[in-house]
Design a protein around this motif. Structure first.
Motif, PDB file in Angstrom:
ATOM      1  N   ARG A 138      -3.031   3.264  -6.994  1.00  0.00           N
ATOM      2  CA  ARG A 138      -1.896   2.873  -6.348  1.00  0.00           C
ATOM      3  C   ARG A 138      -1.457   2.820  -5.172  1.00  0.00           C
ATOM      4  NH1 ARG A 138      -3.484   4.459 -10.893  1.00  0.00           N
ATOM      5  NH2 ARG A 138      -2.250   6.492 -11.223  1.00  0.00           N
ATOM      6  N   VAL A 139      -0.495   2.682  -4.632  1.00  0.00           N
ATOM      7  CA  VAL A 139      -0.151   2.579  -3.357  1.00  0.00           C
ATOM      8  C   VAL A 139       1.624   1.497  -3.503  1.00  0.00           C
ATOM      9  CG1 VAL A 139      -0.024   1.567  -0.667  1.00  0.00           C
ATOM     10  CG2 VAL A 139      -1.940   1.573  -1.885  1.00  0.00           C
ATOM     11  N   ALA A 140       2.444   2.725  -2.285  1.00  0.00           N
ATOM     12  CA  ALA A 140       3.942   2.335  -2.853  1.00  0.00           C
ATOM     13  C   ALA A 140       4.114   2.351  -1.444  1.00  0.00           C
ATOM     14  CB  ALA A 140       4.278   3.897  -3.455  1.00  0.00           C
ATOM     15  N   GLY A 141       5.141   1.690  -1.461  1.00  0.00           N
ATOM     16  CA  GLY A 141       6.100   0.741   0.200  1.00  0.00           C
ATOM     17  C   GLY A 141       7.795   1.206  -0.470  1.00  0.00           C
ATOM     18  N   TYR A 142       7.891   2.064   1.290  1.00  0.00           N
ATOM     19  CA  TYR A 142       9.343   2.199   0.622  1.00  0.00           C
ATOM     20  C   TYR A 142       9.668   2.247   2.630  1.00  0.00           C
ATOM     21  CZ  TYR A 142      13.850   5.213   0.409  1.00  0.00           C
ATOM     22  OH  TYR A 142      15.020   5.831   0.960  1.00  0.00           O
ATOM     23  N   LEU A 143      10.337  -0.148   2.114  1.00  0.00           N
ATOM     24  CA  LEU A 143      10.656  -0.298   3.474  1.00  0.00           C
ATOM     25  C   LEU A 143      11.132  -1.608   3.177  1.00  0.00           C
ATOM     26  CD1 LEU A 143       6.334  -1.183   3.671  1.00  0.00           C
ATOM     27  CD2 LEU A 143       7.707   0.263   5.136  1.00  0.00           C
ATOM     28  N   PRO A 144      11.131  -1.728   4.686  1.00  0.00           N
ATOM     29  CA  PRO A 144      12.343  -2.772   4.524  1.00  0.00           C
ATOM     30  C   PRO A 144      11.398  -4.156   4.422  1.00  0.00           C
ATOM     31  CG  PRO A 144      12.881  -1.174   6.579  1.00  0.00           C
ATOM     32  CD  PRO A 144      10.948  -1.315   6.094  1.00  0.00           C
ATOM     33  N   ASN A 145      12.371  -5.435   4.971  1.00  0.00           N
ATOM     34  CA  ASN A 145      11.913  -6.443   4.583  1.00  0.00           C
ATOM     35  C   ASN A 145      10.988  -7.014   6.187  1.00  0.00           C
ATOM     36  OD1 ASN A 145      10.642  -8.993   3.704  1.00  0.00           O
ATOM     37  ND2 ASN A 145      12.576 -10.393   3.999  1.00  0.00           N
ATOM     38  N   ILE A 146       9.754  -6.174   6.697  1.00  0.00           N
ATOM     39  CA  ILE A 146       8.731  -6.989   7.652  1.00  0.00           C
ATOM     40  C   ILE A 146       8.019  -7.308   7.197  1.00  0.00           C
ATOM     41  CG2 ILE A 146      10.407  -4.797   8.829  1.00  0.00           C
ATOM     42  CD1 ILE A 146       8.916  -2.350   8.149  1.00  0.00           C
ATOM     43  N   LEU A 182       4.035   5.881 -11.305  1.00  0.00           N
ATOM     44  CA  LEU A 182       2.470   5.454 -10.768  1.00  0.00           C
ATOM     45  C   LEU A 182       1.845   6.043 -10.591  1.00  0.00           C
ATOM     46  CD1 LEU A 182       4.027   2.174  -8.552  1.00  0.00           C
ATOM     47  CD2 LEU A 182       3.776   2.359 -11.685  1.00  0.00           C
ATOM     48  N   GLU A 183       2.483   7.331  -9.907  1.00  0.00           N
ATOM     49  CA  GLU A 183       1.543   8.796  -9.049  1.00  0.00           C
ATOM     50  C   GLU A 183       1.079   8.266  -8.215  1.00  0.00           C
ATOM     51  OE1 GLU A 183      -0.434  10.206 -12.353  1.00  0.00           O
ATOM     52  OE2 GLU A 183       0.913  12.426 -12.489  1.00  0.00           O
ATOM     53  N   PRO A 184       1.431   7.207  -7.234  1.00  0.00           N
ATOM     54  CA  PRO A 184       1.011   6.690  -5.720  1.00  0.00           C
ATOM     55  C   PRO A 184      -0.233   7.494  -5.061  1.00  0.00           C
ATOM     56  CG  PRO A 184       3.144   7.113  -5.097  1.00  0.00           C
ATOM     57  CD  PRO A 184       3.344   7.648  -6.823  1.00  0.00           C
ATOM     58  N   LYS A 185      -1.430   6.859  -4.382  1.00  0.00           N
ATOM     59  CA  LYS A 185      -1.982   7.657  -3.644  1.00  0.00           C
ATOM     60  C   LYS A 185      -1.531   7.624  -2.344  1.00  0.00           C
ATOM     61  CE  LYS A 185      -6.714   8.647  -5.175  1.00  0.00           C
ATOM     62  NZ  LYS A 185      -8.108   7.998  -5.156  1.00  0.00           N
ATOM     63  N   VAL A 186      -0.980   6.182  -1.758  1.00  0.00           N
ATOM     64  CA  VAL A 186      -0.380   6.452  -0.276  1.00  0.00           C
ATOM     65  C   VAL A 186       0.713   5.785  -0.742  1.00  0.00           C
ATOM     66  CG1 VAL A 186      -1.054   4.936   1.562  1.00  0.00           C
ATOM     67  CG2 VAL A 186      -2.667   5.479   0.340  1.00  0.00           C
ATOM     68  N   LEU A 209      11.214  12.130  -0.923  1.00  0.00           N
ATOM     69  CA  LEU A 209      10.563  11.174  -2.062  1.00  0.00           C
ATOM     70  C   LEU A 209       8.915  11.703  -1.929  1.00  0.00           C
ATOM     71  CD1 LEU A 209      10.273   8.490  -3.541  1.00  0.00           C
ATOM     72  CD2 LEU A 209      10.293   7.668  -1.134  1.00  0.00           C
ATOM     73  N   ARG A 210       8.351  11.955  -0.509  1.00  0.00           N
ATOM     74  CA  ARG A 210       7.205  12.729  -0.495  1.00  0.00           C
ATOM     75  C   ARG A 210       6.931  14.136  -1.151  1.00  0.00           C
ATOM     76  NH1 ARG A 210       4.409  12.622   5.046  1.00  0.00           N
ATOM     77  NH2 ARG A 210       5.982  14.309   5.801  1.00  0.00           N
ATOM     78  N   ALA A 211       8.379  14.853  -1.427  1.00  0.00           N
ATOM     79  CA  ALA A 211       8.100  16.112  -1.931  1.00  0.00           C
ATOM     80  C   ALA A 211       7.727  16.028  -3.237  1.00  0.00           C
ATOM     81  CB  ALA A 211       9.356  16.795  -1.905  1.00  0.00           C
ATOM     82  N   GLY A 212       8.810  14.714  -4.058  1.00  0.00           N
ATOM     83  CA  GLY A 212       8.612  14.137  -5.618  1.00  0.00           C
ATOM     84  C   GLY A 212       7.068  13.091  -5.682  1.00  0.00           C
ATOM     85  N   LEU A 213       6.132  13.125  -5.178  1.00  0.00           N
ATOM     86  CA  LEU A 213       5.038  12.719  -5.007  1.00  0.00           C
ATOM     87  C   LEU A 213       4.120  13.509  -5.018  1.00  0.00           C
ATOM     88  CD1 LEU A 213       6.317   9.322  -2.993  1.00  0.00           C
ATOM     89  CD2 LEU A 213       6.241   9.714  -6.211  1.00  0.00           C
ATOM     90  N   PRO A 214       3.933  14.574  -5.715  1.00  0.00           N
ATOM     91  CA  PRO A 214       2.359  14.984  -5.808  1.00  0.00           C
ATOM     92  C   PRO A 214       0.880  14.864  -5.397  1.00  0.00           C
ATOM     93  CG  PRO A 214       3.177  15.610  -7.490  1.00  0.00           C
ATOM     94  CD  PRO A 214       4.196  14.925  -6.457  1.00  0.00           C
ATOM     95  N   SER A 215       0.875  13.234  -6.028  1.00  0.00           N
ATOM     96  CA  SER A 215      -0.199  13.121  -5.647  1.00  0.00           C
ATOM     97  C   SER A 215      -0.733  12.186  -4.366  1.00  0.00           C
ATOM     98  CB  SER A 215       0.000  11.730  -6.973  1.00  0.00           C
ATOM     99  OG  SER A 215       1.161  10.379  -6.916  1.00  0.00           O
ATOM    100  N   LEU A 216       0.556  12.000  -3.336  1.00  0.00           N
ATOM    101  CA  LEU A 216      -0.470  11.651  -2.231  1.00  0.00           C
ATOM    102  C   LEU A 216      -1.036  11.804  -1.692  1.00  0.00           C
ATOM    103  CD1 LEU A 216       3.755  10.661  -0.421  1.00  0.00           C
ATOM    104  CD2 LEU A 216       2.377   9.401  -1.970  1.00  0.00           C
ATOM    105  N   ALA A 217      -1.942  11.694  -0.965  1.00  0.00           N
ATOM    106  CA  ALA A 217      -2.710  11.327   0.411  1.00  0.00           C
ATOM    107  C   ALA A 217      -2.599  11.743   1.346  1.00  0.00           C
ATOM    108  CB  ALA A 217      -4.347  11.176  -0.458  1.00  0.00           C
ATOM    109  N   ALA A 218      -1.738   9.704   1.351  1.00  0.00           N
ATOM    110  CA  ALA A 218      -1.630  10.589   2.880  1.00  0.00           C
ATOM    111  C   ALA A 218      -0.804   9.605   2.836  1.00  0.00           C
ATOM    112  CB  ALA A 218      -2.169   9.427   3.025  1.00  0.00           C
ATOM    113  N   THR A 219       0.868   9.864   4.329  1.00  0.00           N
ATOM    114  CA  THR A 219       1.714   8.913   4.284  1.00  0.00           C
ATOM    115  C   THR A 219       1.525   8.153   5.686  1.00  0.00           C
ATOM    116  OG1 THR A 219       3.264  10.563   3.001  1.00  0.00           O
ATOM    117  CG2 THR A 219       4.426   8.905   4.717  1.00  0.00           C
ATOM    118  N   VAL A 220       1.902   6.249   5.755  1.00  0.00           N
ATOM    119  CA  VAL A 220       1.890   5.468   6.562  1.00  0.00           C
ATOM    120  C   VAL A 220       3.257   5.229   6.560  1.00  0.00           C
ATOM    121  CG1 VAL A 220       0.525   4.440   7.539  1.00  0.00           C
ATOM    122  CG2 VAL A 220      -0.177   5.018   5.776  1.00  0.00           C
TER     123      VAL A 220
END
Length: 645
Positions: A138-146, A182-186, A209-220
């Motif tokens: 899973r890849v998660a987006g926390y984004l504006p409409n761009i 979803l336990e996203p990777k990114v 948000l990152r603190a609550g997602l321990p599954s993350l391998a990276a943040t872009v």
């Protein structure tokens, strides 16, 4: 009542749906002289219709059966087929028009060519693979409409990974309630956004948000407001491979998860609704090309956010080779008619918005056809709630009488519409023109009998390929069955009240679980809003029908007065008189209450059902999650009110 728009012979002859009907006739010999006959064939010959769609859009060789059975839930569509949603977008690549126009609130417009879209998708897919993302991740987006949100989605889908996103108007907790399942990777995010002339710094929320997602391998991180965060991959590292003409995609099964969308989450954690590659691809090709008549000559602009299924629907413009417009900002700033200004500046041919925005323009005295060059515009789409006939006629008079208004109704559940417009069918004020092709729509009474010319439950009696593959973490399917099939086993009950009219159009009255049932006469709340919110003294309203012990029934109308207006007895009398004469004497409210605001879900729907349960004695914490509400502080105000004893 007369139609407000009637298709010309040229409209009918040039419509893509007419070409499709000819394609079907040539293949099958079926006589399909008009839209109604084509719709009837599409629901009678379900496998034939969806198979014909696959072939008409030249999606490649078909393998095996179209569907295994018509039973719901559990229908298996194209069980032997392998594909990838992204392949259809690559097929549309061109050099004569941009793929995306990215508009910011400061007025700037950024063009993204098809080569840049494909090259950036290839580059971002490479970054995802470097961080271990593959099929099913899973890849998660926390984004504006761009535009970056679209690139991130396409790169994710190309790998067979699963995309899920929400807009940055959500708090960290609201985003975590959704994406955390979803336990996203990114995580793909932006440092902030602009809205209504204000800059919103989201770095603190991103850290939470990152603190609550321990599954993350990276943040872009996409830079929008010049902030920085530690331990991130900069979007600047996504350098498009402009020599790339293809995207290396992973072929997946027809029902392989493409994305996870969410229910409103008003009474608990939002349900994760999983849709598959193939079902979305076919449904969106049908909805965009055949129903909305959008193609390679169009510029498609729907005001939306990554939190709302209409964002996914707008991305589908790329499937048919159209240019799509993303907008990060307010549609009503700096002026109430800003959306129409954007439409003019981008040369939009199809514009989508909400009934609330149209009403706001009308009350502000906007005249878009006078103040903006809308010469390219040929259709206005509307969704989010029912469009009153007065607002539909306002669009005719102030945007253009030659422009059809395609009001659509469906939902996140199928990431599309059940009912809407079509280029070959008239538009009646306040009504939706026709059921979509392949949608076996009906109106049923409580005993499961079809009704015509009167209010009934919206049901779908045969499956659609974009119905959810499943709900996330619903291992035995019980939540899925309870959501749609509890009232009529084997038949999808959507939870809307509709009337199928004698000329084939449909009137949507609102949610059936918030229906007003006064003296045995049922009415949707939308009927009240159409009248009350059209009054100049009213900014917004909320009506509830609350069943109480001992057979009592309380029907309050909460009203937010327009700026500078006091809700006097005289104003209340005008509201009651309007309801009595324009709606029904039986549905004059028991009392009119001045409210500081109307609470909505994050996608703009009024909180009718949770507030109804609150007034029936349920605890506030049990009926609505504050993170699912646009203004949680309003809940306390409503909780302090109670029905009369």
């Amino acid at each position: 009542m007369e139609p407000q728009w009637v298709p010309s012979a040229a409209d009918i002859a040039g419509a893509r749906v007419t070409d499709f009907a000819a394609f079907v006739t040539e293949r099958t010999g079926a006589a399909l002289p008009d839209y109604q006959s084509l719709w009837q064939w599409s629901v009678d010959e379900l496998a034939g219709f969806w198979g014909a769609l696959w072939d008409y859009f030249e999606l490649g060789a078909r393998t095996g059966a179209v569907l295994v059975s018509n039973e719901m839930p559990g229908t298996q569509w194209f069980p032997a087929q392998r594909l990838n949603y992204v392949d259809q977008i690559v097929r549309q690549a061109r050099t004569d028009r941009p793929a995306i126009l990215g508009v910011d609130e400061d007025g700037s417009v950024r063009e993204l060519s098809w080569a840049e879209l494909i090259g950036s998708t290839v580059a971002f897919a490479r970054i995802l693979r470097e961080h271990g993302v593959g099929p099913g991740d899973r890849v998660a987006g926390y984004l504006p409409n761009i535009p970056e949100a679209i690139i991130a989605f396409l790169a994710t889908a190309s790998l067979g990974a699963i995309w899920s996103a929400c807009g940055q108007d959500y708090s960290a907790q609201a985003a975590l309630d959704r994406l955390g399942q979803l336990e996203p990777k990114v995580l793909v995010t932006a440092d902030g956004y602009r809205f209504g002339g204000k800059v919103h710094d989201k770095t603190a929320d991103i850290e939470a948000l990152r603190a609550g997602l321990p599954s993350l391998a990276a943040t872009v991180l996409v830079s929008r407001i010049g902030k920085s965060l530690p331990d991130v991959v900069s979007w600047d590292d996504v350098r498009p491979d402009l020599d790339a003409t293809e995207i290396e995609t992973v072929p997946v099964e027809f029902g392989h998860p493409l994305w996870v969308l969410y229910s409103s989450g008003t009474t608990g954690k939002p349900k994760g609704i999983v849709h598959g590659h193939g079902g979305v691809l076919l449904e969106h090709l049908k909805a965009l090309a055949l129903q909305s008549d959008i193609g390679r000559d169009d510029t498609f602009f729907w005001y939306t956010s990554p939190s709302w299924m209409m964002w996914n629907f707008q991305v589908a413009g790329l499937l048919v080779g159209a240019t799509i417009v993303t907008y990060d900002g307010s549609p009503a700033a700096p002026a109430p008619d800003e959306l129409w200004d954007i439409a003019a500046r981008t040369g939009a041919t199809v514009v989508g918005t909400s009934p609330g925005y149209v009403l706001g323009c009308a009350k502000a005295g906007a005249v878009p056809r006078r103040d903006h060059d809308l010469s390219a515009l040929r259709m206005v789409g509307i969704t989010g709630s029912s469009l009153p006939s007065s607002s539909s006629l306002w669009l005719r008079d102030n945007v253009g009488e030659h422009i059809p208004v395609a009001s659509i109704s469906g939902g996140t559940d199928v990431v599309s519409a059940f009912i809407g417009g079509v280029r070959t069918v008239p538009v009646w004020p306040g009504e939706l023109s026709a059921p979509y092709l392949g949608v076996a729509l009906d109106a049923w009474d409580e005993q499961g009998h079809p009704v015509r010319g009167e209010v009934g439950e919206l049901v779908i009696t045969k499956p659609m390929p974009s119905m959810p593959v499943r709900f996330w973490d619903d291992l035995d399917g019980s939540r899925y069955r309870d959501a749609y099939f509890d009232m009529f086993p084997g038949v999808w009950r959507h939870g809307d009240w509709i009337t199928i009219n004698d000329h084939g159009s449909i009137t949507v009255h609102g949610r059936s679980d918030s229906t007003l049932n006064r003296h045995g006469i049922r009415m949707g709340s939308a009927d009240i809003y159409q009248t009350v919110e059209a009054l100049p003294e009213v900014a917004e309203a909320l009506v509830l029908g609350v069943e109480l012990p001992e057979g009592r029934y309380w029907m309050p109308l909460f009203v937010v007065p327009a700026p500078g207006v006091e809700l006097t007895d005289e104003v209340k009398a005008r509201i009651n008189a309007a309801i009595r004469t324009e709606v029904s004497p039986r549905h004059v409210p028991d009392e009119i209450i001045c409210a500081p605001g109307i609470p909505h879900t994050r996608t703009g729907k009024k909180l009718e059902v949770p507030l109804k349960k609150l007034f029936q004695g349920a605890e506030l914490a049990r009926v609505v999650a504050p993170t699912a509400v646009d203004d949680p502080a309003l809940l306390t105000w409503y909780a302090q009110h109670s029905p009369p004893k």
